[in-house]
Write a protein that holds these residues in place. Sequence first.
Motif, short mmCIF file in Angstrom:
data_model
loop_
_atom_site.label_atom_id
_atom_site.label_comp_id
_atom_site.label_asym_id
_atom_site.label_seq_id
_atom_site.Cartn_x
_atom_site.Cartn_y
_atom_site.Cartn_z
N GLN A 1 0.86 -1.19 0.00
CA GLN A 1 0.00 0.00 0.00
C GLN A 1 0.90 1.24 0.00
N SER B 1 1.04 5.76 -0.59
CA SER B 1 0.35 7.05 -0.72
C SER B 1 0.84 7.69 -2.01
N ILE C 1 -3.80 13.97 -2.65
CA ILE C 1 -3.19 12.77 -2.06
C ILE C 1 -4.24 11.67 -1.99
N HIS D 1 -4.68 8.03 -0.45
CA HIS D 1 -4.07 7.15 0.54
C HIS D 1 -4.40 5.69 0.27
N ASP D 2 -3.51 4.82 0.74
CA ASP D 2 -3.73 3.36 0.71
C ASP D 2 -4.12 2.85 -0.67
N VAL E 1 4.53 9.23 -2.12
CA VAL E 1 4.89 9.90 -0.87
C VAL E 1 5.61 8.85 -0.03
N PRO F 1 7.01 7.40 3.24
CA PRO F 1 6.79 7.63 4.68
C PRO F 1 8.11 7.82 5.42
#
Length: 119
Positions: free
Chosen positions: A32, A34, A41, A43-44, A57, A59
Amino acid sequence: VFVISTISVLTSLIQTRRHMKQLHDMVITTTQVSVIRNRKIVHDLSSETLVPGDVLVIPRDGMMMPCDSVLLTGNVIVNEAMLTGESVPITKTPVPMEQVVYSPHKHKRHTLFAGTQII
């Protein structure tokens, strides 16, 4: 001599097969991530749905790179041992924002390769 040579060849074949399986498993790994698409954005998102032009992105706690990418901003430390065999992680810097066509060979200090670990 024949027995030793045979054992050596068999050992090499077993190691090669094991490495091929590891590479195959690395290729089909999904995660998963971003992603920024259309300046929003998302997410997941599954790494299987990534398309050229997506901005990943990364982390702060790192990640396994699901695909080859170009670092646009910030610096990262990357463990490329599985590709290069080097035991020391290397620092990657953002690609210069100049009017030059991107080349993986010329810009390898700015490229994050699939299967490498961002620390």
